[in-house]
Design an enzyme around this catalytic site. Structure first.
Site, PDB file in Angstrom:
ATOM      1  N   LYS A 177      32.529  12.340 100.681  1.00  0.00           N
ATOM      2  CA  LYS A 177      31.135  12.142 101.095  1.00  0.00           C
ATOM      3  C   LYS A 177      31.083  12.098 102.604  1.00  0.00           C
ATOM      4  O   LYS A 177      32.086  11.768 103.259  1.00  0.00           O
ATOM      5  CB  LYS A 177      30.576  10.831 100.532  1.00  0.00           C
ATOM      6  CG  LYS A 177      29.080  10.847 100.366  1.00  0.00           C
ATOM      7  CD  LYS A 177      28.680  11.571  99.082  1.00  0.00           C
ATOM      8  CE  LYS A 177      27.176  11.593  98.886  1.00  0.00           C
ATOM      9  NZ  LYS A 177      26.845  12.075  97.521  1.00  0.00           N
TER      10      LYS A 177
HETATM   11  P1  NAD Z   1      16.030  12.997  98.940  1.00  0.00           P
HETATM   12  O1  NAD Z   1      16.165  12.684 100.376  1.00  0.00           O
HETATM   13  O2  NAD Z   1      15.649  14.381  98.526  1.00  0.00           O
HETATM   14  O3  NAD Z   1      14.975  11.989  98.270  1.00  0.00           O
HETATM   15  C1  NAD Z   1      15.073  10.601  98.361  1.00  0.00           C
HETATM   16  C2  NAD Z   1      13.731  10.034  97.910  1.00  0.00           C
HETATM   17  O4  NAD Z   1      13.807   8.613  97.845  1.00  0.00           O
HETATM   18  C3  NAD Z   1      12.593  10.367  98.855  1.00  0.00           C
HETATM   19  O5  NAD Z   1      11.429  10.662  98.092  1.00  0.00           O
HETATM   20  C4  NAD Z   1      12.415   9.071  99.639  1.00  0.00           C
HETATM   21  O6  NAD Z   1      11.109   8.924 100.185  1.00  0.00           O
HETATM   22  C5  NAD Z   1      12.683   8.082  98.525  1.00  0.00           C
HETATM   23  N1  NAD Z   1      12.949   6.717  98.962  1.00  0.00           N
HETATM   24  C6  NAD Z   1      13.658   6.270 100.022  1.00  0.00           C
HETATM   25  N2  NAD Z   1      13.629   4.924 100.066  1.00  0.00           N
HETATM   26  C7  NAD Z   1      12.904   4.525  99.004  1.00  0.00           C
HETATM   27  C8  NAD Z   1      12.505   3.251  98.493  1.00  0.00           C
HETATM   28  N3  NAD Z   1      12.865   2.128  99.087  1.00  0.00           N
HETATM   29  N4  NAD Z   1      11.755   3.218  97.355  1.00  0.00           N
HETATM   30  C9  NAD Z   1      11.385   4.351  96.744  1.00  0.00           C
HETATM   31  N5  NAD Z   1      11.729   5.569  97.173  1.00  0.00           N
HETATM   32  C10 NAD Z   1      12.463   5.657  98.286  1.00  0.00           C
HETATM   33  O7  NAD Z   1      17.400  12.550  98.261  1.00  0.00           O
HETATM   34  P2  NAD Z   1      17.997  13.031  96.859  1.00  0.00           P
HETATM   35  O8  NAD Z   1      18.883  14.189  97.114  1.00  0.00           O
HETATM   36  O9  NAD Z   1      16.907  13.136  95.872  1.00  0.00           O
HETATM   37  O10 NAD Z   1      18.954  11.796  96.521  1.00  0.00           O
HETATM   38  C11 NAD Z   1      18.482  10.619  95.851  1.00  0.00           C
HETATM   39  C12 NAD Z   1      19.670   9.922  95.212  1.00  0.00           C
HETATM   40  O11 NAD Z   1      20.310  10.807  94.297  1.00  0.00           O
HETATM   41  C13 NAD Z   1      20.764   9.458  96.169  1.00  0.00           C
HETATM   42  O12 NAD Z   1      21.363   8.290  95.642  1.00  0.00           O
HETATM   43  C14 NAD Z   1      21.770  10.600  96.106  1.00  0.00           C
HETATM   44  O13 NAD Z   1      23.074  10.201  96.474  1.00  0.00           O
HETATM   45  C15 NAD Z   1      21.687  10.927  94.635  1.00  0.00           C
HETATM   46  N6  NAD Z   1      22.156  12.262  94.259  1.00  0.00           N
HETATM   47  C16 NAD Z   1      21.642  13.392  94.836  1.00  0.00           C
HETATM   48  C17 NAD Z   1      22.100  14.627  94.408  1.00  0.00           C
HETATM   49  C18 NAD Z   1      21.519  15.924  94.937  1.00  0.00           C
HETATM   50  O14 NAD Z   1      21.884  16.991  94.418  1.00  0.00           O
HETATM   51  N7  NAD Z   1      20.622  15.904  95.899  1.00  0.00           N
HETATM   52  C19 NAD Z   1      23.101  14.726  93.437  1.00  0.00           C
HETATM   53  C20 NAD Z   1      23.586  13.558  92.860  1.00  0.00           C
HETATM   54  C21 NAD Z   1      23.105  12.332  93.288  1.00  0.00           C
END
Ligand code: NAD
Length: 421
Positions: free
Chosen positions: A107
């Site tokens: 990561k």
């Molecule tokens: P992203 O940046 O696209 O979206 C994150 C979202 O969370 C945004 O809408 C943001 O406004 C919101 N957010 C932030 N703080 C918040 C809060 N306190 N309350 C509510 N919403 C809040 O990120 P993502 O890629 O969707 O990642 C989200 C999670 O999923 C992370 O834990 C990431 O590690 C995990 N993840 C992502 C992927 C991927 O392919 N992008 C894969 C596996 C896991």
């Protein structure tokens, strides 16, 4: 600062230790796997538009390389710290092993709020960070991908930066790229699609009609937004979603397509000010505690803790985010009969299609979206069934079952390779 109790790396180690104990792993394997193999901290200058210079800190951590090159996203967030990156790297190792793709875990992150940067500043930051971590990354060594606040454009800049250094285009150095520069069809929706498959498989197992399910989603980005959209298409009622600007509730079911359209046109890509009829604005804490069938935390870690676990009213929690549930909350959910489909299973769709993208880039042979989605579905459903079967066989939680399967595979690889020299 994260408190000791909520330090994600301590939580990740605690989860690993419990699995290692049940698997009765040899002491040498336990000691090796409970810490990252490599950690790089970089401090680097970025020229700002106003002529000043900001020195930023970033990390790339490789937890384990026994099953193949390291794989894991890059996050731009003001609260990034080394322990968060270590935890996320370790979770990537287990996730890749659970869906049985030939990668170890890694990561990366930079301590920055990208919303405060201009597009040019963001590009300069990205290219310099890519240069700093280029001593570790590469198509056969460590392949980054998107995570919180990083996207296809940022992946394209990283690919281009590494390609400029090499003197030729290096597509498989990173995944989550735009389709026009070596991205895979289906990658941008893959994590949310995997989450929606977990909902479908859970409903099938519990003889629940998808059209009767009320769903709450925390986070409206790549994971939460896509999951909400696909679940609505499957007939579920998504009654509430949130992003950093707050929560949005409509008991009759939200119009997710209209909300996504609003976010796409918002200057900071947020739901803030979303003017949709019948939608009530609610607080972050309130959203998590809404009565519903399925709660999908898809934002950040440590959202479900000992402080709110007793007030969660979902039948099942499907972890779209990495590490949203603390071990204390996990124990409370188990006691209260709330099922938790763990992160390393539920959000593995993203890394699975990242793997497909890497394979396509290496072969310069690109697949049709139906093939990508069909292969993803086969892997996710298979992993779901293996985790349920293991939980039943050993009478453990789904999280522990997922860990037993994943840690066993990584430990077997470590044992086969033995200790060099
Ligand atoms: P992203 O940046 O696209 O979206 C994150 C979202 O969370 C945004 O809408 C943001 O406004 C919101 N957010 C932030 N703080 C918040 C809060 N306190 N309350 C509510 N919403 C809040 O990120 P993502 O890629 O969707 O990642 C989200 C999670 O999923 C992370 O834990 C990431 O590690 C995990 N993840 C992502 C992927 C991927 O392919 N992008 C894969 C596996 C896991």
């Amino acid at each position: 600062m994260t408190s000791e109790r909520e330090n994600p790396f301590r939580i990740a180690q605690q989860q690993f230790d419990s699995a290692a104990e049940l698997l009765d792993l040899p002491q040498s394997v336990r000691a090796t796997l409970r810490v990252p193999q490599r950690e790089l901290t970089v401090s680097f200058p970025v020229a700002m538009d106003d002529g000043s210079t900001q020195v930023l800190t970033g990390y790339r951590v490789q937890h384990n390389l026994d099953r193949g090159p390291a794989k894991g996203g890059v996050r731009f967030h003001p609260q990034v710290d080394i322990d968060e990156v270590r935890a996320l790297a370790m979770w990537m190792t287990w996730k890749c092993a659970l869906v049985n793709i030939p990668y170890g875990g890694a990561k990366g992150g930079v301590i920055i709020d990208p919303a405060l940067l201009s597009p040019r500043e963001l590009e300069r930051l990205t290219r310099r960070f890519a240069t700093e971590i280029s001593v570790l990354i590469g198509p056969d060594r460590d392949i980054p991908a998107p995570d919180v606040n990083t996207n296809e454009q940022i992946m394209a800049w990283i690919m281009d930066t590494i390609s400029m250094h090499e003197g030729h285009t290096v597509l498989p150095v990173i995944t989550g790229k735009p389709v026009g520069v070596g991205g895979s069809l289906g990658r941008s929706e893959a994590t949310g699609r995997g989450v929606s498959l977990m909902v479908r498989e859970w409903a099938k197992r519990h003889a629940r009609d998808l059209r009767t399910l009320d769903i709450v989603v925390q986070g409206f980005g790549n994971v939460g937004g896509v999951a909400a959209k696909l679940l609505t298409e499957m007939g579920c009622r998504v009654i509430a979603v949130s992003d950093a600007s707050g929560g949005y509730l409509c008991q009759k079911g939200l119009r997710i397509d209209a909300m996504q359209h609003y976010v796409r046109n918002h200057p900071r890509r947020m739901l803030e000010g979303c003017p949709i009829d019948g939608v009530e604005q609610i607080g972050h804490a309130e959203l998590l505690e809404l009565p519903c069938d399925i709660l999908i935390p898809a934002a950040l870690e440590n959202q479900l803790t000992s402080k709110n676990a007793a007030r969660i009213h979902a039948s099942v929690i499907i972890e779209g985010a990495n590490g949203p549930t603390t071990p204390e909350a996990d124990a409370i959910f188990q006691e209260r009969g709330i099922t938790v489909i763990p992160d390393i299973l539920a959000n593995a769709g993203g890394v699975t299609v990242s793997y497909f993208e890497w394979v396509q880039g290496l072969q310069s042979f690109f697949w049709e979206e139906v093939d990508v989605n069909a292969k993803l579905e086969r892997i996710m459903v298979n992993a779901f069934q293996q985790v349920y079967a293991t939980a039943e066989e050993h009478q453990v939680s789904l999280r522990m079952a997922a860990y037993l399967l994943a840690v066993r595979r990584v430990a077997d690889a470590a044992i086969s390779r033995s200790i060099y020299p």
